[in-house]
Design a protein around this motif. Structure first.
Motif, PDB file in Angstrom:
ATOM      1  N   GLU A  88       0.818  -1.216   0.000  1.00  0.00           N
ATOM      2  CA  GLU A  88       0.000   0.000   0.000  1.00  0.00           C
ATOM      3  C   GLU A  88       0.850   1.264   0.000  1.00  0.00           C
ATOM      4  O   GLU A  88       0.569   2.221   0.734  1.00  0.00           O
ATOM      5  CB  GLU A  88      -0.939  -0.006   1.217  1.00  0.00           C
ATOM      6  CG  GLU A  88      -1.839  -1.212   1.310  1.00  0.00           C
ATOM      7  CD  GLU A  88      -2.737  -1.360   0.077  1.00  0.00           C
ATOM      8  OE1 GLU A  88      -3.267  -0.351  -0.398  1.00  0.00           O
ATOM      9  OE2 GLU A  88      -2.880  -2.497  -0.406  1.00  0.00           O
ATOM     10  N   ALA A  89       1.897   1.286  -0.812  1.00  0.00           N
ATOM     11  CA  ALA A  89       2.784   2.448  -0.880  1.00  0.00           C
ATOM     12  C   ALA A  89       3.027   2.808  -2.337  1.00  0.00           C
ATOM     13  O   ALA A  89       3.120   1.932  -3.203  1.00  0.00           O
ATOM     14  CB  ALA A  89       4.110   2.165  -0.180  1.00  0.00           C
ATOM     15  N   ASP A  90       3.156   4.101  -2.609  1.00  0.00           N
ATOM     16  CA  ASP A  90       3.373   4.575  -3.961  1.00  0.00           C
ATOM     17  C   ASP A  90       4.861   4.817  -4.221  1.00  0.00           C
ATOM     18  O   ASP A  90       5.268   5.888  -4.693  1.00  0.00           O
ATOM     19  CB  ASP A  90       2.562   5.849  -4.219  1.00  0.00           C
ATOM     20  CG  ASP A  90       1.061   5.570  -4.260  1.00  0.00           C
ATOM     21  OD1 ASP A  90       0.673   4.602  -4.948  1.00  0.00           O
ATOM     22  OD2 ASP A  90       0.298   6.301  -3.606  1.00  0.00           O
ATOM     23  N   HIS A  91       5.652   3.822  -3.904  1.00  0.00           N
ATOM     24  CA  HIS A  91       7.087   3.868  -4.171  1.00  0.00           C
ATOM     25  C   HIS A  91       7.660   2.463  -3.998  1.00  0.00           C
ATOM     26  O   HIS A  91       7.018   1.576  -3.427  1.00  0.00           O
ATOM     27  CB  HIS A  91       7.808   4.838  -3.220  1.00  0.00           C
ATOM     28  CG  HIS A  91       7.892   4.342  -1.807  1.00  0.00           C
ATOM     29  ND1 HIS A  91       6.888   4.525  -0.873  1.00  0.00           N
ATOM     30  CD2 HIS A  91       8.867   3.633  -1.160  1.00  0.00           C
ATOM     31  CE1 HIS A  91       7.238   3.972   0.273  1.00  0.00           C
ATOM     32  NE2 HIS A  91       8.425   3.420   0.129  1.00  0.00           N
ATOM     33  N   SER A  92       8.858   2.286  -4.509  1.00  0.00           N
ATOM     34  CA  SER A  92       9.656   1.105  -4.171  1.00  0.00           C
ATOM     35  C   SER A  92      11.012   1.587  -3.687  1.00  0.00           C
ATOM     36  O   SER A  92      11.395   2.741  -3.921  1.00  0.00           O
ATOM     37  CB  SER A  92       9.809   0.171  -5.386  1.00  0.00           C
ATOM     38  OG  SER A  92      10.408   0.837  -6.480  1.00  0.00           O
TER      39      SER A  92
END
Length: 214
Positions: A88-92
């Motif tokens: 649930e995160a908009d990054h890696s």
């Protein structure tokens, strides 16, 4: 949908439904911390390029959006990379090492959150890279990366795949706070990672160009 340790899956970046790149990666773990994968040196990659063989970078975006595209094969030339896709995160978050195996820092790749998919024996994850990134050194000092490119492309909303500048920057600032606090995953976890020596270099499978999940 969970992936098994050692499983080979596809990591794909998409642009308005087009495949910008596709590359096979090896699953290290898939837990509540997120999906952790390994991309080895010489991993085969299929890139989207213009007819002259160049990608979207290194040329004005106003020119890129007027060109026809095709896919050409290549290889990942750098040292191996560990990549974490937090839930649930908009990054890696990517771990980098030097050619000598010394930990060289993290890379926060801002992107729309990963979408998992499976199609018969083929499985993978699709993301939409939002270009603006954060480079984090081993001492956890940091800097924004590709701000000029990000600003240039935002001027072409009919063509650009990233749309919400403020949300993207907010996600970057949220991760920067975690960096500065030295919290996971910027707490030294996996900085001594060594891939399983039994892992063979994966091939790019047929079906890498199946329709994007977005």
């Amino acid at each position: 949908m969970a992936f098994a340790p050692g499983q080979v899956i596809l990591h794909r970046n998409t642009r308005r439904g087009r495949i910008a790149f596709a590359r096979p990666v090896r699953v290290v773990s898939d837990t509540s911390l997120g999906l952790l994968v390994w991309m080895a040196r010489h991993t085969p990659v299929m890139y989207e390029v213009a007819a002259d063989g160049r990608g979207a970078r290194g040329r004005p975006f106003a020119e890129w959006v007027t060109l026809p595209y095709e896919h050409r094969p290549g290889e990942w030339q750098g040292a191996g990379i560990l990549m974490l896709f937090p839930p649930e995160a908009d990054h890696s978050v990517w771990w980098f090492w030097t050619d000598e195996g010394v930990f060289d820092g993290w890379y926060v790749n801002l992107e729309e959150r990963v979408v998992r998919w499976a199609d018969g024996d083929l499985a993978g994850v699709d993301v939409i890279d939002q270009d603006l990134d954060v480079v984090v050194r081993p001492d956890r000092t940091w800097e924004w990366k590709d701000e000029d490119e990000f600003a240039e492309r935002l001027a072409f909303p009919d063509h650009y795949w990233a749309t919400d500048e403020q949300a993207i920057r907010a996600e970057g600032r949220r991760v920067i706070k975690i960096v500065e606090a030295g919290e996971f995953p910027f707490d030294g976890t996996w900085t001594d990672f060594v891939p399983d020596p039994s892992w063979e270099l994966p091939e790019l499978p047929d079906g890498w160009d199946r329709p994007a999940t977005r």
